[in-house]
Design an enzyme around this catalytic site. Structure first.
Site, PDB file in Angstrom:
ATOM      1  N   LEU A 150      28.632 -29.862  -2.992  1.00 19.09           N
ATOM      2  CA  LEU A 150      29.142 -30.757  -1.956  1.00 19.09           C
ATOM      3  C   LEU A 150      30.392 -30.219  -1.268  1.00 19.09           C
ATOM      4  CD1 LEU A 150      28.558 -34.249  -3.631  1.00 19.09           C
ATOM      5  CD2 LEU A 150      27.041 -32.924  -2.139  1.00 19.09           C
ATOM      6  N   LYS A 151      30.949 -29.139  -1.785  1.00 18.67           N
ATOM      7  CA  LYS A 151      32.067 -28.431  -1.132  1.00 18.67           C
ATOM      8  C   LYS A 151      33.191 -29.379  -0.707  1.00 18.67           C
ATOM      9  CE  LYS A 151      29.021 -24.805   0.760  1.00 18.67           C
ATOM     10  NZ  LYS A 151      27.688 -25.416   0.519  1.00 18.67           N
ATOM     11  N   TYR A 152      33.781 -30.048  -1.665  1.00 19.42           N
ATOM     12  CA  TYR A 152      34.854 -30.991  -1.365  1.00 19.42           C
ATOM     13  C   TYR A 152      36.023 -30.307  -0.653  1.00 19.42           C
ATOM     14  CZ  TYR A 152      32.436 -33.759  -4.967  1.00 19.42           C
ATOM     15  OH  TYR A 152      31.504 -34.437  -5.713  1.00 19.42           O
ATOM     16  N   LYS A 168      20.250 -26.591  -7.284  1.00 17.38           N
ATOM     17  CA  LYS A 168      21.388 -26.885  -6.409  1.00 17.38           C
ATOM     18  C   LYS A 168      21.087 -28.120  -5.575  1.00 17.38           C
ATOM     19  CE  LYS A 168      22.321 -24.569  -2.558  1.00 17.38           C
ATOM     20  NZ  LYS A 168      22.527 -25.659  -1.547  1.00 17.38           N
TER      21      LYS A 168
END
EC number: 4.1.1.23
Length: 241
Positions: free
Chosen positions: A65-67, A37
């Site tokens: 990166l959790k856009y 990750k």
């Protein structure tokens, strides 16, 4: 389940920021974990070179990166993630249906039904609890909110979700068996709970039906990281028989 299948479930959280550390960990653990990750700190520090180094060492990548932005921005960022050849990447389900659907549409147009990285929706962060949600005006219990977001993601065509292991059975029931579930908040019995409030052991998480387990410090901080990774694989295999 074979040992390779059990190993594929383990995602090592590569929580470093130096490029030399990326090479060291990737070279050491690529044969012993299913994926690495890469999160915000590492990607901000080293960029796509970190992903390429892991791939060079034979490892797969979960780009964490959790856009969360306007639909077109998230869709274009997701397209670049997929072009890098990462196996998994993610966005926030709280970004809404349009954002998620636009992302899937853009990916499908680019890859035309061919193989691409799977896109996941983050439901509720494992550091959150009922009070955390109430503080931002969400007066819905965590499990109910997680399922609500998972269903929205599935409706938008997203491949799966990131969620606490406690919510896995609820998500499975609501979204079906062909919906990927990646769970952080996994700690072997010998490790502390760190900063995540909704946790389980690897055995418990697999028993609930999680597809992938994100594990960081219990491997990274172990005196012998390879042995720690293999011990986790042993535990997964024991559950599956």
């Amino acid at each position: 389940m074979t040992r390779d299948e059990a190993r594929a479930k383990v995602i090592f959280a590569l929580d470093v920021h130096e490029f030399s550390d990326v090479e060291q960990w990737a070279d050491m653990l690529a044969p012993h974990v299913g994926m690495f990750k890469v999160g915000k700190q590492l990607f901000t520090s080293c960029g796509p070179a970190a992903v390429r180094m892991i791939q060079k060492c034979g490892g797969e990548v979960f780009l964490d990166l959790k856009y969360h932005d306007i639909p077109n921005t998230v869709a274009m960022a997701s397209l670049e993630a997929a072009r890098m050849g990462v196996k998994l990447f993610n966005l926030h389900a709280l970004g809404g249906y349009e954002m998620m659907a636009k992302t899937v549409e853009t990916l499908d147009k680019e890859f035309k039904g061919g193989e691409r990285g799977k896109v996941l929706a983050v439901t509720i962060l494992t550091s959150s609890n009922e009070q955390t949600l109430q503080d931002v005006g969400i007066n819905i219990p965590v499990p109910e909110m997680v399922v609500k977001l998972a269903l929205l993601a599935r409706k938008a065509g997203i491949d799966g979700v990131v969620a606490s292991p406690q919510e896995v059975p609820l998500i499975r029931k609501a979204c079906g068996k062909d919906f990927l579930i990646v769970t952080p908040g996994v700690r072997p019995a010998f490790a502390s709970s760190d900063d995540q409030k909704r946790i389980m052991t690897p055995a418990e998480a697999v028993r609930t039906g999680a597809d992938y387990l994100v594990i960081g410090r219990p491997i990274a901080a172990a005196p012998k990281p390879v042995e720690a990774a293999e011990a986790i694989i042993d535990e997964i295999m024991a559950v599956e028989g």
